[in-house]
Design an enzyme around this catalytic site. Structure first.
Site, mmCIF file in Angstrom:
data_model
loop_
_atom_site.group_PDB
_atom_site.id
_atom_site.type_symbol
_atom_site.label_atom_id
_atom_site.label_comp_id
_atom_site.label_asym_id
_atom_site.label_seq_id
_atom_site.Cartn_x
_atom_site.Cartn_y
_atom_site.Cartn_z
ATOM 1 N N ASP A 10 49.234 -47.906 20.785
ATOM 2 C CA ASP A 10 49.281 -46.883 19.651
ATOM 3 C C ASP A 10 48.802 -45.581 20.696
ATOM 4 O O ASP A 10 47.395 -45.747 20.858
ATOM 5 C CB ASP A 10 48.384 -47.222 18.599
ATOM 6 C CG ASP A 10 48.479 -45.886 17.545
ATOM 7 O OD1 ASP A 10 48.840 -44.694 17.737
ATOM 8 O OD2 ASP A 10 48.211 -46.080 16.354
ATOM 9 N N ILE A 11 49.149 -44.526 20.988
ATOM 10 C CA ILE A 11 48.602 -43.367 21.596
ATOM 11 C C ILE A 11 47.431 -42.688 20.833
ATOM 12 O O ILE A 11 46.476 -42.366 21.784
ATOM 13 C CB ILE A 11 49.856 -42.401 22.097
ATOM 14 C CG1 ILE A 11 49.319 -41.793 23.097
ATOM 15 C CG2 ILE A 11 50.013 -41.554 20.969
ATOM 16 C CD1 ILE A 11 50.457 -40.795 23.905
ATOM 17 N N ASN A 24 57.799 -30.819 17.946
ATOM 18 C CA ASN A 24 59.122 -30.233 17.739
ATOM 19 C C ASN A 24 58.581 -28.656 17.872
ATOM 20 O O ASN A 24 57.660 -28.404 17.999
ATOM 21 C CB ASN A 24 60.172 -30.439 16.507
ATOM 22 C CG ASN A 24 58.791 -30.159 15.408
ATOM 23 O OD1 ASN A 24 58.608 -29.063 14.961
ATOM 24 N ND2 ASN A 24 58.481 -31.127 14.494
ATOM 25 N N GLY A 32 57.307 -39.780 13.057
ATOM 26 C CA GLY A 32 57.257 -40.290 14.503
ATOM 27 C C GLY A 32 55.555 -40.194 15.133
ATOM 28 O O GLY A 32 54.490 -40.105 14.414
ATOM 29 N N VAL A 33 55.538 -40.200 16.511
ATOM 30 C CA VAL A 33 54.199 -39.892 16.954
ATOM 31 C C VAL A 33 53.447 -38.726 16.623
ATOM 32 O O VAL A 33 52.374 -38.764 16.489
ATOM 33 C CB VAL A 33 54.324 -40.245 18.634
ATOM 34 C CG1 VAL A 33 55.021 -39.091 19.316
ATOM 35 C CG2 VAL A 33 53.107 -40.312 19.319
ATOM 36 N N ASP A 34 54.285 -37.467 16.360
ATOM 37 C CA ASP A 34 53.645 -36.450 15.916
ATOM 38 C C ASP A 34 52.865 -36.434 14.629
ATOM 39 O O ASP A 34 51.948 -35.968 14.548
ATOM 40 C CB ASP A 34 54.791 -35.396 15.905
ATOM 41 C CG ASP A 34 54.416 -33.992 15.633
ATOM 42 O OD1 ASP A 34 53.382 -33.705 15.882
ATOM 43 O OD2 ASP A 34 55.339 -32.974 15.232
ATOM 44 N N THR A 123 62.547 -40.828 22.625
ATOM 45 C CA THR A 123 63.311 -41.983 22.241
ATOM 46 C C THR A 123 63.311 -42.476 20.950
ATOM 47 O O THR A 123 64.036 -43.653 20.581
ATOM 48 C CB THR A 123 63.009 -43.048 23.136
ATOM 49 O OG1 THR A 123 61.650 -43.365 22.624
ATOM 50 C CG2 THR A 123 62.789 -42.719 24.558
ATOM 51 N N GLY A 124 62.676 -41.778 20.032
ATOM 52 C CA GLY A 124 62.805 -42.126 18.734
ATOM 53 C C GLY A 124 63.682 -41.124 17.831
ATOM 54 O O GLY A 124 65.136 -41.329 17.859
HETATM 55 N N1 AR6 Z 1 52.015 -44.139 19.520
HETATM 56 C C1 AR6 Z 1 52.845 -44.332 20.595
HETATM 57 N N2 AR6 Z 1 54.034 -44.079 20.311
HETATM 58 C C2 AR6 Z 1 54.548 -43.885 19.138
HETATM 59 C C3 AR6 Z 1 53.564 -43.695 17.937
HETATM 60 C C4 AR6 Z 1 52.275 -43.976 18.328
HETATM 61 N N3 AR6 Z 1 51.362 -43.961 17.204
HETATM 62 N N4 AR6 Z 1 54.432 -43.625 16.932
HETATM 63 C C5 AR6 Z 1 55.799 -43.694 17.348
HETATM 64 N N5 AR6 Z 1 55.755 -43.748 18.672
HETATM 65 P P1 AR6 Z 1 59.267 -40.012 18.202
HETATM 66 P P2 AR6 Z 1 60.907 -37.881 19.503
HETATM 67 C C6 AR6 Z 1 56.977 -43.810 19.606
HETATM 68 O O1 AR6 Z 1 60.233 -40.077 16.825
HETATM 69 O O2 AR6 Z 1 62.275 -38.866 19.504
HETATM 70 C C7 AR6 Z 1 58.799 -35.979 15.189
HETATM 71 O O3 AR6 Z 1 59.277 -35.614 13.704
HETATM 72 C C8 AR6 Z 1 58.323 -44.168 18.892
HETATM 73 O O4 AR6 Z 1 58.433 -45.338 18.553
HETATM 74 O O5 AR6 Z 1 57.925 -39.819 17.489
HETATM 75 O O6 AR6 Z 1 60.551 -37.143 20.819
HETATM 76 C C9 AR6 Z 1 58.659 -34.675 15.894
HETATM 77 O O7 AR6 Z 1 57.947 -33.676 15.009
HETATM 78 C C10 AR6 Z 1 59.155 -43.675 19.920
HETATM 79 O O8 AR6 Z 1 59.062 -44.687 20.960
HETATM 80 O O9 AR6 Z 1 59.427 -38.461 18.784
HETATM 81 C C11 AR6 Z 1 60.019 -34.128 16.323
HETATM 82 O O10 AR6 Z 1 60.901 -33.421 15.349
HETATM 83 C C12 AR6 Z 1 58.469 -42.696 20.671
HETATM 84 O O11 AR6 Z 1 56.994 -42.481 20.127
HETATM 85 C C13 AR6 Z 1 60.838 -35.486 16.754
HETATM 86 O O12 AR6 Z 1 60.195 -36.593 15.909
HETATM 87 C C14 AR6 Z 1 59.061 -41.130 20.527
HETATM 88 O O13 AR6 Z 1 59.597 -41.226 18.917
HETATM 89 C C15 AR6 Z 1 60.549 -35.775 17.922
HETATM 90 O O14 AR6 Z 1 61.364 -36.926 18.122
#
Ligand code: AR6
Length: 172
Positions: A10-11, A24, A32-34, A123-124
Site C-alpha cells: 500500500d503506497i 486526475n 483508487g490510489v487517489d 492501470t486501474g
Molecule cells: N497503494 C498502491 N496502489 C494502489 C492503492 C494503494 N493504496 N490503491 C489502488 N492502487 P488507479 P489510474 C493501485 O485506479 O488507473 C482515480 O479516480 C490500483 O490497484 O488508482 O491511474 C483518479 O482520481 C492500480 O494498480 O489509478 C483518476 O480519476 C493502480 O493503483 C483515476 O482514478 C492505479 O489504479 C486514475 O486512474
C-alpha cells in the site's frame, strides 16, 4: 547509482520522501490510489490541491504533468500528483505515461528528495494493460533517474498480479 525496487503493498504506508499519486486533472480527488491517499493523508492535501487550482493550475493538471503538495498525515513528506493517460486501443499514449514518470522524478529532484514511490499509474480506473504499463514505467525511470540525485525509486504494486507483471518486466 539509484536503486529501483518493486514491492507489493500500500503506497500510503511507505516511509519514503515522496509518494506519487495517480490523480486526475481536477486534482480534487477520486477513487483508487487517489482516494486512498486523500483518505489517509487527511484534509491538508486537498486544501493544497485547491490552492493549486486557484493559482497556476486553474485549468487543471494536464496529462503527463506532475505537481507536489504536502503529504498531510502520511509517513511520506510530499505527494507528487500526476495524471496518467486513459488507455486507448486506437491511439498510442505511451509517451504521456512515460512523461508521468519523468516529470514526477523531476519534481522529486526539485524538492530535494532522495526517495520516491510510484503506484502502477493508469492501470486501474484508466484501464492501461499492466504488462505494457510496467514496460513503459520501468524504461522511463531507468532512463531518467540517472540525471537526478534521486537515490531510491520504489514501485509499490497493490495486488499480486500487478507486482508479478512488473517483476517479470524488470527481469527481462
Ligand atoms: N497503494 C498502491 N496502489 C494502489 C492503492 C494503494 N493504496 N490503491 C489502488 N492502487 P488507479 P489510474 C493501485 O485506479 O488507473 C482515480 O479516480 C490500483 O490497484 O488508482 O491511474 C483518479 O482520481 C492500480 O494498480 O489509478 C483518476 O480519476 C493502480 O493503483 C483515476 O482514478 C492505479 O489504479 C486514475 O486512474
Amino acid at each position: 547509482m539509484a536503486t529501483i525496487e518493486l514491492v507489493q503493498g500500500d503506497i500510503t504506508e511507505q516511509h519514503v520522501d515522496v509518494i506519487v499519486n495517480a490523480a486526475n486533472s481536477s486534482l480534487l480527488g477520486g477513487g483508487g490510489v487517489d482516494g486512498a491517499i486523500h483518505r489517509k493523508g487527511g484534509p491538508d492535501i486537498l486544501a493544497e490541491c485547491r490552492k493549486l487550482r486557484a493559482g497556476h493550475y486553474g485549468g487543471g493538471l494536464k496529462t503527463g504533468q506532475a505537481v507536489a503538495t504536502t503529504a498531510g498525515r502520511l509517513p511520506a513528506r510530499w505527494v507528487v500528483h500526476t495524471v496518467g493517460p486513459v488507455w486507448s486501443a486506437s491511439q498510442d499514449r505511451s509517451e504521456l505515461l512515460a512523461d508521468c514518470h519523468r516529470n514526477s522524478l523531476r519534481v522529486t529532484a526539485e524538492l530535494g528528495a532522495a526517495s520516491v514511490a510510484f503506484p502502477a499509474i493508469s492501470t486501474g480506473i484508466y484501464r492501461w494493460p499492466v504488462e505494457s504499463a510496467a514496460e513503459i514505467a520501468l524504461a522511463a525511470v531507468r532512463d531518467a533517474v540517472g540525471d537526478t540525485p534521486v537515490e531510491l525509486v520504489r514501485f509499490v504494486l497493490f495486488d499480486r498480479r500487478t507486482y508479478e507483471a512488473y517483476e517479470a518486466c524488470a527481469r527481462s
